[in-house]
Design a protein around this motif. Sequence first.
Motif, short mmCIF file in Angstrom:
data_model
loop_
_atom_site.label_atom_id
_atom_site.label_comp_id
_atom_site.label_asym_id
_atom_site.label_seq_id
_atom_site.Cartn_x
_atom_site.Cartn_y
_atom_site.Cartn_z
N GLY A 295 6.66 -1.00 -2.24
CA GLY A 295 4.87 -0.70 -2.32
C GLY A 295 4.46 -1.79 -3.03
O GLY A 295 3.59 -1.57 -4.17
N ASP B 4 4.63 -15.14 -0.65
CA ASP B 4 5.36 -13.52 -0.42
C ASP B 4 6.87 -13.46 -0.52
O ASP B 4 8.09 -13.54 -0.88
N LEU C 9 6.78 -4.60 0.88
CA LEU C 9 6.56 -3.57 1.65
C LEU C 9 7.55 -1.96 1.76
O LEU C 9 6.87 -1.27 1.56
N ASN D 62 4.18 -7.68 2.25
CA ASN D 62 3.93 -6.83 1.43
C ASN D 62 2.59 -5.51 2.15
O ASN D 62 2.28 -5.02 3.07
N ALA D 63 3.00 -4.44 0.66
CA ALA D 63 2.14 -3.44 0.92
C ALA D 63 0.67 -3.57 1.02
O ALA D 63 0.25 -2.34 2.00
N SER D 64 0.14 -5.16 1.28
CA SER D 64 -1.24 -4.72 1.12
C SER D 64 -1.37 -5.28 2.40
O SER D 64 -2.71 -5.50 3.28
N ASP D 65 -0.14 -5.62 3.07
CA ASP D 65 -0.98 -6.31 4.54
C ASP D 65 -1.69 -5.72 5.71
O ASP D 65 -2.03 -6.41 6.52
N GLU E 103 -4.84 -5.33 6.79
CA GLU E 103 -5.73 -6.25 5.94
C GLU E 103 -6.38 -6.93 7.19
O GLU E 103 -6.40 -7.86 8.30
N GLU F 293 1.78 -4.58 -3.64
CA GLU F 293 0.89 -5.31 -2.73
C GLU F 293 1.19 -6.49 -3.83
O GLU F 293 1.55 -7.31 -4.45
N LYS F 294 -0.05 -7.37 -2.90
CA LYS F 294 -0.39 -9.20 -3.72
C LYS F 294 -0.53 -9.09 -4.87
O LYS F 294 0.64 -10.38 -6.03
N GLU F 295 -0.85 -8.26 -5.87
CA GLU F 295 -0.94 -8.77 -6.75
C GLU F 295 0.21 -8.62 -7.16
O GLU F 295 0.13 -9.41 -8.67
#
Length: 292
Positions: free
Chosen positions: A151, A29, A148, A123-126, A129, A153-155
């Motif tokens: 938008g 990240d 973030l 990131n936008a996945s955080d 979680e 995300e992790k992938e």
Amino acid sequence: MDIEATRDDAIEDLRRFDGVLVAFSGGVDSAVVAALAEAALGDRAVACTAKSETLPAAELEDAARVAEEIGIRHEVVSFSELDSEAFVANDDERCYHCRSMRLGKMFETARELGIETVCDGTNASDPGEGHRPGLRAVEELDAYSPLLEHGIEKEGVRAIAREYGLSVADKPSMACLSSRIPTGLEVTESRLSRIEKAETLLRTWGFEQFRVRDHDGLARIEVGADELEQALDPEFAAAVCRHLSDVGFDHVTLDLEGYRTGSVSPASDGGSDESAVDVETVLGTEYPTVDD
């Protein structure tokens, strides 16, 4: 999502700053944020790694190597979370205290360098979680999170890392060493040290996705599902018991539920004692030790 277009938008967005300091752990990240910042601002972008007792030495070495890959200026500063009684107490806000101190050091360094903006790798996945009190520190200190904001995300982060050819594109997440200590059990330098030594051994032996949880002298080893067979090898069992005893653990167990994030955090069930198998009685070894 069009990753290339999103990446370009993030770069263009970063160009509005006179300069940025990236809170840089060397993970995927923060590496992507550093790469975006370097693309946008060149020598007006700085990656900064905060060295402390909770950061494994191998991660600090990785951070220096990845910064060189990116071609960004890399600064290393030092601080100690153990100076904070709130952090040491290890309540369910530990990550908030840690992130506040770490980002505070980033802002202090940025001011010394004449830089107004600090970026981090959220990131936008955080946000989705589970229990993530560290994110509150990011908001309170007003760090800018380009992943973030756009938008990503992790992938998507990993996809951008691959485009840049970064060696950490597929690197597993690496939380700080204090995350291996169950909530409510004090964070001490001796516990952090034996966790780091134990995980260095597992990494040396070829494991990739794992944690060594420190339950007040009992080491609970979690490994990824695809590595469980290797962990059940009698030679490994004997070696890990002997060598983890050498670094300060009284007992060693293997958690049959395998690796999972937050298994000692307040938002999880902490795992079941019945899922761990004691491997101390297994004999035989071909696994080498590593120097301290």
